[in-house]
Write a protein that holds these residues in place. Structure first.
Motif, PDB file in Angstrom:
ATOM      1  N   VAL A 654       0.874  -1.167   0.000  1.00  0.00           N
ATOM      2  CA  VAL A 654       0.000   0.000   0.000  1.00  0.00           C
ATOM      3  C   VAL A 654       0.906   1.211   0.000  1.00  0.00           C
ATOM      4  O   VAL A 654       1.802   1.321   0.827  1.00  0.00           O
ATOM      5  N   GLU A 655       0.723   2.123  -0.943  1.00  0.00           N
ATOM      6  CA  GLU A 655       1.573   3.306  -0.940  1.00  0.00           C
ATOM      7  C   GLU A 655       0.934   4.521  -1.597  1.00  0.00           C
ATOM      8  O   GLU A 655       1.528   5.583  -1.653  1.00  0.00           O
ATOM      9  N   VAL A 656      -0.295   4.407  -2.085  1.00  0.00           N
ATOM     10  CA  VAL A 656      -0.938   5.532  -2.751  1.00  0.00           C
ATOM     11  C   VAL A 656      -1.934   6.162  -1.795  1.00  0.00           C
ATOM     12  O   VAL A 656      -2.804   5.497  -1.252  1.00  0.00           O
ATOM     13  N   ALA A 657      -1.766   7.464  -1.573  1.00  0.00           N
ATOM     14  CA  ALA A 657      -2.645   8.155  -0.636  1.00  0.00           C
ATOM     15  C   ALA A 657      -4.050   8.291  -1.195  1.00  0.00           C
ATOM     16  O   ALA A 657      -4.258   8.341  -2.404  1.00  0.00           O
ATOM     17  N   ALA A 658      -5.004   8.385  -0.285  1.00  0.00           N
ATOM     18  CA  ALA A 658      -6.380   8.695  -0.686  1.00  0.00           C
ATOM     19  C   ALA A 658      -6.443  10.195  -0.889  1.00  0.00           C
ATOM     20  O   ALA A 658      -6.960  10.941  -0.073  1.00  0.00           O
ATOM     21  N   GLY A 659      -5.865  10.656  -1.961  1.00  0.00           N
ATOM     22  CA  GLY A 659      -5.635  12.078  -2.139  1.00  0.00           C
ATOM     23  C   GLY A 659      -6.590  12.758  -3.085  1.00  0.00           C
ATOM     24  O   GLY A 659      -7.602  12.214  -3.499  1.00  0.00           O
ATOM     25  N   ILE A 660      -6.218  13.981  -3.460  1.00  0.00           N
ATOM     26  CA  ILE A 660      -7.100  14.830  -4.244  1.00  0.00           C
ATOM     27  C   ILE A 660      -7.253  14.328  -5.677  1.00  0.00           C
ATOM     28  O   ILE A 660      -8.193  14.713  -6.364  1.00  0.00           O
ATOM     29  N   GLU A 661      -6.343  13.434  -6.112  1.00  0.00           N
ATOM     30  CA  GLU A 661      -6.468  12.969  -7.493  1.00  0.00           C
ATOM     31  C   GLU A 661      -7.730  12.134  -7.686  1.00  0.00           C
ATOM     32  O   GLU A 661      -8.170  11.917  -8.806  1.00  0.00           O
ATOM     33  N   ASN A 662      -8.300  11.654  -6.566  1.00  0.00           N
ATOM     34  CA  ASN A 662      -9.516  10.865  -6.660  1.00  0.00           C
ATOM     35  C   ASN A 662     -10.785  11.711  -6.616  1.00  0.00           C
ATOM     36  O   ASN A 662     -11.878  11.183  -6.743  1.00  0.00           O
ATOM     37  N   GLN A 663     -10.602  13.008  -6.381  1.00  0.00           N
ATOM     38  CA  GLN A 663     -11.761  13.884  -6.318  1.00  0.00           C
ATOM     39  C   GLN A 663     -12.173  14.317  -7.726  1.00  0.00           C
ATOM     40  O   GLN A 663     -11.343  14.496  -8.606  1.00  0.00           O
ATOM     41  N   GLN A 664     -13.483  14.506  -7.918  1.00  0.00           N
ATOM     42  CA  GLN A 664     -14.000  14.892  -9.228  1.00  0.00           C
ATOM     43  C   GLN A 664     -14.303  16.386  -9.319  1.00  0.00           C
ATOM     44  O   GLN A 664     -14.545  16.902 -10.385  1.00  0.00           O
ATOM     45  N   LEU A 713       4.380   3.742   2.236  1.00  0.00           N
ATOM     46  CA  LEU A 713       4.583   2.318   1.970  1.00  0.00           C
ATOM     47  C   LEU A 713       4.214   1.496   3.200  1.00  0.00           C
ATOM     48  O   LEU A 713       4.663   1.759   4.307  1.00  0.00           O
ATOM     49  N   ALA A 714       3.381   0.495   2.999  1.00  0.00           N
ATOM     50  CA  ALA A 714       3.038  -0.481   4.034  1.00  0.00           C
ATOM     51  C   ALA A 714       2.591  -1.748   3.329  1.00  0.00           C
ATOM     52  O   ALA A 714       2.459  -1.779   2.096  1.00  0.00           O
ATOM     53  N   PHE A 715       2.353  -2.797   4.092  1.00  0.00           N
ATOM     54  CA  PHE A 715       1.965  -4.081   3.521  1.00  0.00           C
ATOM     55  C   PHE A 715       0.590  -4.480   4.034  1.00  0.00           C
ATOM     56  O   PHE A 715       0.279  -4.290   5.215  1.00  0.00           O
ATOM     57  N   GLU A 716      -0.218  -5.018   3.131  1.00  0.00           N
ATOM     58  CA  GLU A 716      -1.450  -5.651   3.580  1.00  0.00           C
ATOM     59  C   GLU A 716      -1.066  -6.862   4.432  1.00  0.00           C
ATOM     60  O   GLU A 716       0.035  -7.408   4.311  1.00  0.00           O
ATOM     61  N   MET A 717      -1.951  -7.282   5.296  1.00  0.00           N
ATOM     62  CA  MET A 717      -1.649  -8.402   6.183  1.00  0.00           C
ATOM     63  C   MET A 717      -1.247  -9.623   5.358  1.00  0.00           C
ATOM     64  O   MET A 717      -1.993 -10.061   4.476  1.00  0.00           O
ATOM     65  N   PRO A 718      -0.044 -10.187   5.607  1.00  0.00           N
ATOM     66  CA  PRO A 718       0.403 -11.346   4.834  1.00  0.00           C
ATOM     67  C   PRO A 718      -0.511 -12.563   5.075  1.00  0.00           C
ATOM     68  O   PRO A 718      -1.184 -12.668   6.097  1.00  0.00           O
ATOM     69  N   LYS A 719      -0.501 -13.471   4.105  1.00  0.00           N
ATOM     70  CA  LYS A 719      -1.265 -14.704   4.271  1.00  0.00           C
ATOM     71  C   LYS A 719      -0.722 -15.531   5.431  1.00  0.00           C
ATOM     72  O   LYS A 719      -1.474 -16.232   6.104  1.00  0.00           O
ATOM     73  N   GLN A 743      -3.578   8.502   7.841  1.00  0.00           N
ATOM     74  CA  GLN A 743      -3.568   7.709   9.066  1.00  0.00           C
ATOM     75  C   GLN A 743      -4.568   6.553   8.971  1.00  0.00           C
ATOM     76  O   GLN A 743      -4.258   5.417   9.354  1.00  0.00           O
ATOM     77  N   GLN A 744      -5.756   6.856   8.454  1.00  0.00           N
ATOM     78  CA  GLN A 744      -6.784   5.813   8.319  1.00  0.00           C
ATOM     79  C   GLN A 744      -6.347   4.743   7.335  1.00  0.00           C
ATOM     80  O   GLN A 744      -6.621   3.551   7.522  1.00  0.00           O
ATOM     81  N   GLN A 745      -5.676   5.183   6.285  1.00  0.00           N
ATOM     82  CA  GLN A 745      -5.238   4.222   5.276  1.00  0.00           C
ATOM     83  C   GLN A 745      -4.161   3.282   5.819  1.00  0.00           C
ATOM     84  O   GLN A 745      -4.124   2.098   5.493  1.00  0.00           O
ATOM     85  N   LEU A 746      -3.294   3.801   6.682  1.00  0.00           N
ATOM     86  CA  LEU A 746      -2.206   2.991   7.226  1.00  0.00           C
ATOM     87  C   LEU A 746      -2.640   2.111   8.386  1.00  0.00           C
ATOM     88  O   LEU A 746      -2.032   1.071   8.642  1.00  0.00           O
TER      89      LEU A 746
END
Length: 796
Positions: A654-664, A713-719, A743-746
């Motif tokens: 995980v490394e992409v922020a929930a940022g303004i690029e997702n806003q319309q 950068l972070a990792f989803e929970m490994p299997k 913070q919520q994303q991490l």
């Protein structure tokens, strides 16, 4: 351009020929190059220098003195970034002018000033850069930016021997260079401290004050106003020479550990100067840039600043006097009366923390009566108190406070650095004066008593900071240390003791008993490692006698550290410094290009830090994969971890922020910089949950762990359910800036992963565990990855 040895020789000669100049070696670099400071003033002032120094210190301690005849103390320093050669070289004409000029203005300047001039502050980096520049100098000037002269190779001369940025080390002081200049600073507490730098060639000229809404709240507001007055003459010179400049933007005074910010915490004015970089003559978007003109500019700016300080002498002296009076009052009124802290499991780490406080002139007292604060117990003679009511109050607040709200969320450097969190030390604020303390401590290294001679084995806890150093030495000397995967109780030469999981047991059978005892005694004296003599293999713990299979053998690590172009010299340097300087563990330094042909079977561990790793070709990737499956341990940090998660393991990052690029919605372009700053974590401290039952968690006594985070950068929970060694907390931010969305994303993600791959292991750090050499609290995670990478197994 001048070599460092020539610079030193010139300053020595200048002091011998001018009665205005005193020459002093204030310290030595890692490569044993001298760090020179000239003290320059009138001959009359130099004769009574101790008296002037004493009066100045009394004034800055808040004592009312007649300042009409007191000189102003000005410190100009050069070359903290060794590659910024116009900074270092311009010190020469400035020093010559002050030593030789006969005009009335210079006489007035010397009569009313004590001038400290330090060059070069980073002689190792400067020597590296000068060597490159001299190698490619030519009779005909070449201004093409593509010419080799204008681009020194990795690692640049910017950094010191271990590739650290020394301008970030004023507060941290983890290297001999900053230790020497910060001591000199505190010997004098100058009225002004000017720091001369270079910046990118396409820029113009910058000087403080910086962005007004990016000043640390602990910095006195009057300082920026007075600073603006003190640069009047430099500003006037730049205008007279039609030199374009800017200030009050881009740069800031937030991170307290830089050369132009640190002085503000002690009543001095820190002033940053930056000019466009040039080696020789260089074509830039602003026209032809000349090294000769750069030297001329800094020569005039430096002298103008020194003269301006004389003109503002009374204001500067009054400011320093008032600063310390106001500091006392502010400290007295603070609702936080102090801080209590402890880490009884690690006396060596506590020593280094106390040493850092002492170097920053912060008084510490031992706790003499047990106290409980917010449910945490602190015990007499094991805990310490820093009281708010002391002269260095601003700095102690800067070191201990947690700050998460800011006027402006854009930062030139890190936004959070709270020291007890970085050291992994338990601490709490004291809101009441209901504690008892002793006298101010004199900081000394904690010696431990030598153990008795053991009949069966020695045991020592892994919680000690220098335990990895002793472990490597034992392995190097041919001894066979083992690690306990469970805690146990045993009778020792010092009575019955409970040992934690991760305890090292060193059997004496078939060993040189005399030499082993000597090593254990030496570790007690030099590294504060308490070891215990065990006279029987029997313990009081069921299933954990000393011959148990749960006490496993450890293999000697043979570390290969990848360096070179496209690798972060800072992170590579942190690893090299930790292993080489602190732990006496060798690491072989090789470039990526060498990996393809190198016999990797000679190494047990490969470390790949942050950088650009798309240039690792498939042949090298396959080779690394085969090597790991065959029993090697691959350690990745930041982008090194990202690369390995994709190429060696099937991990989701995980490394992409929930940022303004997702806003319309439509957004005004003027908001772009501000909004994009919200998506950046440029350096904050975050909370994680550490699995202290896992071998990578050995030596830790608390699950809560603070780590330095830069980026997303972070990792989803490994299997693998056991592979998440550090899980990011649901409310992760401890200090610094991170948007709520980030913070919520991490939250809940993994920042440290450890998985087996065939016979080998892959260990991935999303956060930098060795950040700037002061994150003692997470360095052990990295060291554990060297010694314990084979102690865990994959799930069935």
């Amino acid at each position: 351009m001048v070599r460092n040895d020539q610079l030193v020789a010139y300053f020595k000669m200048l002091s011998e020929q001018s009665e205005r100049v005193s020459f002093e070696v204030i310290g030595y670099s890692h490569e044993r190059r001298p760090i020179i400071t000239l003290t320059i003033s009138s001959p009359e002032n130099l004769k009574k220098l101790p008296e002037i120094q004493q009066k100045h210190i009394l004034l800055q301690q808040g004592n009312a003195l007649n300042t009409s005849n007191m000189p102003v103390i000005s410190w100009i320093n050069f070359g903290v970034h060794g590659s910024e050669v116009s900074s270092t070289d311009s010190a020469i004409p400035i020093a010559y002018h002050l030593a030789a000029a006969q005009d009335k203005e210079t006489e007035k300047l010397l009569e009313n000033s004590i001038i400290l001039l330090t060059a070069s502050m980073n002689p190792d980096g400067n020597s590296r850069e000068a060597s490159w520049n001299l190698r490619y100098q030519s009779e005909v000037s070449i201004s093409d930016p593509a010419h080799a002269l204008h681009g020194s190779p990795w690692p640049s001369g910017r950094t010191n021997h271990y590739w650290f940025d020394l301008n970030r080390q004023w507060m941290l002081q983890q290297h001999p260079e900053p230790v020497s200049w910060v001591k000199k600073f505190h010997d004098w507490r100058p009225n002004i401290v000017a720091d001369f730098h270079e910046m990118r060639s396409y820029k113009s000229f910058y000087f403080h004050p910086g962005a007004p809404d990016r000043v640390h709240p602990l910095i006195n507001k009057q300082a920026m106003t007075l600073l603006s007055d003190v640069v009047e003459q430099p500003r006037a010179y730049l205008d007279s020479s039609a030199t374009l400049f800017f200030n009050e933007e881009a740069y800031d005074n937030f991170y307290l550990g830089k050369g132009a910010t640190y002085p503000h915490l002690y009543g001095s004015l820190g002033i940053l100067f930056e000019q466009a970089s040039s080696a020789g003559i260089l074509e830039t978007p602003r026209g032809l840039l000349s090294f000769r003109e750069n030297i001329k500019t800094y020569y005039h700016v430096g002298l103008a600043l020194l003269n301006n300080a004389v003109d503002k002498k009374q204001a500067l002296l009054n400011y320093q006097y008032q600063f310390f009076k106001e500091t006392r009052e502010t400290a007295k009124n603070d609702s936080v009366k102090g801080y209590v802290f402890s880490a009884p499991e690690d006396p060596a780490k506590i020593f280094h923390f106390l040493q850092l406080l002492s170097r920053n002139k912060i008084d510490v007292k031992p706790l003499t009566k047990d106290i409980t604060v917010n449910g945490k117990s602190f015990f007499a003679n094991q805990a310490y108190v820093v009281e708010s009511a002391q002269a260095s109050y601003p700095m102690l607040k800067g070191l201990f406070s947690k700050v998460t709200r800011f006027e402006n969320n854009t930062f030139y450097d890190v936004s959070g650095w709270t020291m007890p969190l970085a050291f992994g030390i338990e601490y709490e604020e004291l809101k009441q004066s209901n504690y008892q303390v002793g006298e101010v401590l004199a900081v000394t290294f904690p010696r431990q008593p030598s153990p008795s001679e053991a009949q069966v084995a020695y045991a020592f806890e892994w919680s000690n900071y220098y335990a990895p150093k002793l472990m490597y030495q034992l392995l190097q000397e041919g001894f066979r240390p083992r690690v306990a995967n469970n805690g146990f109780q045993a009778e020792t030469d010092q009575g019955q003791k409970t040992f934690m999981r991760g305890t090292v047991v060193v059997p004496v059978s078939n060993q040189d008993k005399s030499k082993l005892h000597s090593l254990m005694s030496q570790a007690a004296e030099q590294d504060a490692i308490a070891s215990y003599a065990l006279q029987s293999s029997h313990t009081q713990s069921i299933g954990m006698d000393l011959g148990s299979n749960n006490i496993e053998a450890i293999e000697q690590p043979h570390v290969l550290l990848v360096i070179g172009p496209s690798i972060s010299q800072y992170q590579a340097g942190e690893v090299w410094h930790l292993l080489d300087k602190r732990m006496n563990i060798p690491s072989v330094l090789v470039t990526k290009s060498q990996l393809e042909k190198l016999d990797l079977n000679n190494y047990s561990h490969i470390v790949l830090v942050d950088g650009q790793h798309a240039n690792i070709n498939k042949k090298t990737t396959d080779k690394l994969l085969t090597w790991t499956r065959s029993g090697g341990t691959f350690i990745g940090i930041a982008d090194g971890a990202k690369w390995a998660s994709k190429e060696l393991l099937d991990l989701v990052t995980v490394e992409v922020a929930a940022g303004i690029e997702n806003q319309q919605e439509r957004i005004n372009y003027a908001q772009k910089s501000h909004l994009e700053a919200q998506d950046i974590i440029g350096g904050a401290v975050m909370l994680g949950d550490l699995d202290i039952t896992h071998p990578l968690g050995y030596g830790y006594v608390r699950r809560e762990i603070a780590s330095h985070r830069s980026g997303l950068l972070a990792f989803e929970m490994p299997k693998n359910p056991y592979a998440s060694i550090v899980q990011i907390a649901q409310k992760p931010l401890l200090t610094g800036f991170a948007s709520v969305e980030n913070q919520q994303q991490l939250a809940g993600k993994t920042s440290l992963v450890a998985q087996r791959l065939g016979k080998g292991s892959v260990i991935l750090f999303a956060d930098d565990p060795n950040f700037r050499g002061y994150f003692y609290g997470t360095e052990k995670l990295f060291l554990n990855s060297l010694f314990f990478s084979k102690l865990f197994v994959s799930p069935r």
